[in-house]
Design a protein around this motif. Structure first.
Motif, PDB file in Angstrom:
ATOM      1  N   ILE A 187      18.840  20.021  -1.616  1.00  0.00           N
ATOM      2  CA  ILE A 187      17.826  19.286  -0.853  1.00  0.00           C
ATOM      3  C   ILE A 187      18.536  18.169  -0.102  1.00  0.00           C
ATOM      4  N   GLY A 188      18.399  18.167   1.198  1.00  0.00           N
ATOM      5  CA  GLY A 188      19.141  17.180   1.987  1.00  0.00           C
ATOM      6  C   GLY A 188      18.247  16.244   2.753  1.00  0.00           C
ATOM      7  N   THR A 189      18.311  16.390   4.067  1.00  0.00           N
ATOM      8  CA  THR A 189      17.731  15.451   5.014  1.00  0.00           C
ATOM      9  C   THR A 189      16.349  14.923   4.642  1.00  0.00           C
ATOM     10  N   ARG A 190      15.443  15.815   4.316  1.00  0.00           N
ATOM     11  CA  ARG A 190      14.058  15.361   4.144  1.00  0.00           C
ATOM     12  C   ARG A 190      13.909  14.430   2.948  1.00  0.00           C
ATOM     13  N   MET A 191      14.738  14.664   1.914  1.00  0.00           N
ATOM     14  CA  MET A 191      14.726  13.742   0.782  1.00  0.00           C
ATOM     15  C   MET A 191      15.477  12.460   1.132  1.00  0.00           C
ATOM     16  N   SER A 243      11.592  11.732   4.919  1.00  0.00           N
ATOM     17  CA  SER A 243      11.181  11.982   6.303  1.00  0.00           C
ATOM     18  C   SER A 243       9.676  11.904   6.529  1.00  0.00           C
ATOM     19  N   ASP A 244       8.878  12.221   5.518  1.00  0.00           N
ATOM     20  CA  ASP A 244       7.426  12.189   5.726  1.00  0.00           C
ATOM     21  C   ASP A 244       6.858  10.785   5.563  1.00  0.00           C
ATOM     22  N   ALA A 245       7.661   9.861   5.074  1.00  0.00           N
ATOM     23  CA  ALA A 245       7.233   8.465   4.889  1.00  0.00           C
ATOM     24  C   ALA A 245       8.514   7.647   4.825  1.00  0.00           C
ATOM     25  N   PRO A 246       9.136   7.394   5.987  1.00  0.00           N
ATOM     26  CA  PRO A 246      10.505   6.868   5.976  1.00  0.00           C
ATOM     27  C   PRO A 246      10.634   5.372   5.678  1.00  0.00           C
ATOM     28  N   TYR A 247       9.541   4.724   5.338  1.00  0.00           N
ATOM     29  CA  TYR A 247       9.645   3.339   4.855  1.00  0.00           C
ATOM     30  C   TYR A 247       8.458   3.018   3.971  1.00  0.00           C
ATOM     31  N   LEU A 248       8.620   1.975   3.179  1.00  0.00           N
ATOM     32  CA  LEU A 248       7.540   1.475   2.333  1.00  0.00           C
ATOM     33  C   LEU A 248       6.991   0.190   2.941  1.00  0.00           C
ATOM     34  N   LYS A 264       0.860  -1.177   0.000  1.00  0.00           N
ATOM     35  CA  LYS A 264       0.000   0.000   0.000  1.00  0.00           C
ATOM     36  C   LYS A 264       0.894   1.224   0.000  1.00  0.00           C
ATOM     37  N   LEU A 265       0.527   2.240  -0.732  1.00  0.00           N
ATOM     38  CA  LEU A 265       1.318   3.469  -0.748  1.00  0.00           C
ATOM     39  C   LEU A 265       0.946   4.333   0.447  1.00  0.00           C
ATOM     40  N   SER A 266       1.934   5.041   0.973  1.00  0.00           N
ATOM     41  CA  SER A 266       1.678   6.047   2.004  1.00  0.00           C
ATOM     42  C   SER A 266       0.709   7.094   1.443  1.00  0.00           C
ATOM     43  N   SER A 296      11.087   5.842  12.699  1.00  0.00           N
ATOM     44  CA  SER A 296      10.054   6.318  11.779  1.00  0.00           C
ATOM     45  C   SER A 296       9.285   7.536  12.274  1.00  0.00           C
ATOM     46  N   ASP A 297       9.152   7.701  13.577  1.00  0.00           N
ATOM     47  CA  ASP A 297       8.385   8.851  14.072  1.00  0.00           C
ATOM     48  C   ASP A 297       9.236  10.111  14.147  1.00  0.00           C
ATOM     49  N   ALA A 298      10.522   9.991  13.975  1.00  0.00           N
ATOM     50  CA  ALA A 298      11.441  11.134  14.003  1.00  0.00           C
ATOM     51  C   ALA A 298      12.698  10.681  13.269  1.00  0.00           C
ATOM     52  N   PRO A 299      12.638  10.648  11.928  1.00  0.00           N
ATOM     53  CA  PRO A 299      13.686   9.955  11.171  1.00  0.00           C
ATOM     54  C   PRO A 299      14.999  10.727  11.028  1.00  0.00           C
TER      55      PRO A 299
END
Lengths: 461, 461
Positions: A312-316, A320-325, A39-41, B320-323
């Motif tokens: 673009i660093g950390t968040r990419m 960070s908004d979906a740190p795993y699949l 399922k996709l985030s 995951s909650d604070a990556p």
């Protein structure tokens, strides 16, 4: 990439305990496993396949070396006969996969392994590890690329990537997805990715005068200089840059850009642009960085901030908004029999599968279908042959070819999927053949369970 | 861990461009940099320092090899004289750091480097990369350890960790924080961490009968067998396990545990426990896994679920909650002069620092103070000498020693910080000496900026 990243022990212990059990049972018929995302985030309208090149490298080089054998002996879990059998271990199976850069969706197999059971089992952990991570990063990077609308994007994320391999592979995955380059030097040497970088705040701070720092740096790099201007007072620094640019022009030294790494990037970039333009420095570009992601890009560009490129660093690099699949590598067939976990109330889709994609006259995707791999369905089959009998079918594509292909894939998505916010989900349909197989397997599993219990109630094992 | 993880090019390009600029300016006086976390995520009441051993390995082995030199030549950015100087590059500096396993808070330096400027600059990217990641994971793992209340915890996270190094280092970081072991075989070989693992659903599915799978696996591993019971029907499988355990006892084969990987773990584990107990299998433990984290642990344990051990994967290994952590490695002093970025409206804390911690009569932390490194303050100094002139001061502690120390650190926190929800922040105070230095530096920076502008307005550079 070799060393411990190539170790046969870079796997979960249970893969090896299962191998030993299969060995003692004499079980090694052909098994089909598929890697897919369940399922996709909600934060993703699509995913971009990446990591296949590293999977192929891993499978091609997979060996148990002396140290691995010694550890297996010493750990006390394994039989000598089984351990000896590992000396000749090679991956001899078939791999079919979506080419890197392919857009895909929930439940679609991205990679299919068909191999003797023990081989197909051992490789589970590292295959997931490689495909999961690069796909995770390529998918977020692709969102940044869409939001940037053609502006320059540089990967700045080594420092907060999760370890060295994450830093290097996220440079690769983001370049594949459309980033222009990376700040990570080793990613340039490993993957040939264009590399960028000039100075940090510490460079300015180590000098007693900011202007001395600028002037000396420009002399050290007369061909390509980006000056960081937000260490003390950004507007004052921009005015210094204007004065410096004038005097350096006489020496044939050009300042190519300034970088702003903090503050309200929209407001500050406008004031800096005005200072540069009024100072006859219209050719100096503005580069911005600092906690950016696709939402910040969309916001800044939407407001018309005069920024030419972004780091673009950390968040990419951590997605960070979906740190795993929510991904898995699951057994679909063994010894010719479809196999499946029986989840009550859910139809699982067993068997060796293919994904067919239909497009309209403009090349825009209009629907995917999951089908049996040998079922004839309208559309283009997305999984292509990659390895046969452990050998590559063809030389893998170069990174620039993958990058171009990814660009065409992103361009061929319906407009809704290119939006940053949630779109109507693009859900593959299921072919009649596959549905029929799933129903038959369900019935078979129920019968087997009943037989199993009956055997138990009648006799002792 | 060597190979590309040890490459001198595993850094941001700007570290090397700054080095070249410093080289051409003849700047190489002593610089002090500190690594710290600016602000904790609302999801963290404390952080647990980790990664120092890998930092020391990196610094000790840091060299530019032939390939690195060749790439620097080929990339066209660097001067031959500078490149030649790198052949002899060694890290010759001093390192002071909090021992791994130390609990720490916002703005507290965790590691301080004092070294010739070029050395201290080059190592920035990889030092952050190593300390950031292991601290991130150890901190989340410590929350799981607190929530588990002594129950067994096993790291299950290689597959969705961000690459190979993340998988291996998160096994290390979680063990350090109190996890009992890992499923990752290579983490056992690299770090000596206890390793666990038996079977996946695919093992059950590959057999025509679930009971055959159990029986054969138990024969293959007669000493330690955990059977996975949720592939088809968990309660039916538990009843099969009871029957099987009886017949295996006669053959001196013991089933040590069952694993449940899906469903309502509280409800299912109670039903399974009842089936096992009624079947005279009170010695068979219940192990649970599947998308667990500290909140799930707290919930299950709070409800009294009869679960003896847990496999924790993705959510711990990706934090995951604070990556990511809001961390930095910043220049604090150069050539004896304190240095600092000037952020308007904020007091920055420059200079070479120490953290002093006070404890009450029971050993519970009651307050930290940031101070100048040579200021005499009440409490225990947290940063200890690690390297002098590029050499280790003492052999680094073993992982088990670090683990015990981390346990005592977690036990010495105020009760509020051990809760999973947000607690009142534990914020270090600032010493009079440090505040005074910050004010003086602020005035010096203002004066320098004014001088710099005055120079510009009077003359051309």
């Amino acid at each position: 990439m070799s060393h411990y990243t190539q170790s046969a022990l870079l796997t979960d212990l249970y893969e090896i305990t299962m191998m030993q059990a299969y060995f003692s049972e004499g079980m090694n018929d052909r098994a089909v496993f598929e890697f897919f995302v369940r399922k996709l985030s909600p934060a993703r309208n699509f995913l971009l396949a990446a990591g296949l090149e590293q999977v192929v490298e891993y499978l091609s080089g997979l060996r148990f070396d002396q140290d691995d054998i010694a550890w297996l002996r010493a750990c006390g879990l394994f039989d000598p006969g089984f351990i000896e059998s590992l000396r000749d271990f090679r991956f001899t199976g078939d791999v079919d996969a979506m080419p890197e850069g392919t857009v895909f969706f929930e439940n679609e197999p991205v990679l299919r392994i068909s191999a003797p059971l023990r081989e197909a089992q051992l490789v589970e952990s590292r295959i997931i590890n490689l495909l999961h991570f690069q796909t995770l990063i390529a998918s977020r990077a692709a969102r940044c690329v869409i939001a940037a609308g053609g502006r320059q994007l540089i990967d700045f994320g080594l420092r907060r990537a999760h370890g060295a391999e994450a830093g290097l592979l996220s440079a690769r995955a983001s370049h594949l997805a459309g980033f222009d380059g990376t700040a990570t030097a080793a990613a340039a040497t490993l993957f040939g990715i264009p590399v960028f970088g000039t100075m940090a705040h510490s460079y300015i701070e180590a000098h007693d005068y900011e202007t001395d720092a600028y002037c000396r740096f420009a002399h050290a790099f007369p061909k390509r200089t980006t000056l960081l201007i937000d260490t003390y007072d950004t507007e004052a620094a921009a005015r210094q840059v204007v004065r410096l640019a004038r005097s350096l022009r006489a020496q044939a030294i050009a300042i190519s850009a300034v970088r702003i790494d903090s503050g309200d990037l929209d407001a500050v970039s406008r004031r800096v642009r005005a200072i540069l333009d009024e100072g006859d420095c219209g050719d100096i570009r503005i580069f911005a960085s600092g906690n950016l992601d696709e939402y910040a890009l969309q916001d800044l560009i939407g407001k018309g901030a005069p920024i030419d490129g972004f780091g673009i660093g950390t968040r990419m690099n951590t997605s960070s908004d979906a740190p795993y699949l929510d991904c898995a590598y699951k057994l679909m067939e063994y010894a010719g029999q479809p196999r499946c976990k029986h989840s009550m109330g859910k139809v699982n889709l067993p068997g060796s599968k293919q994904v067919y994609r239909r497009r309209d006259g403009n090349g825009v995707m209009v629907g995917d279908m999951l089908a049996l791999h040998d079922e004839r369905i309208e559309g283009d089959p997305l999984l292509k042959p990659v390895m046969r009998d452990g050998a590559l079918v063809a030389a893998p594509p170069g990174l620039q070819d993958i990058r171009r292909y990814a660009g065409s894939q992103l361009a061929g998505m319906p407009a809704g999927l290119r939006m940053l916010g949630p779109a109507q989900a693009y859900v593959p349909s299921v072919s009649p053949g596959l549905l029929d197989m799933a129903r038959k397997l369900d019935a078979w599993l129920r019968a087997q369970s009943a037989n199993d219990r009956a055997r138990w109630e009648g006799e002792a094992v």
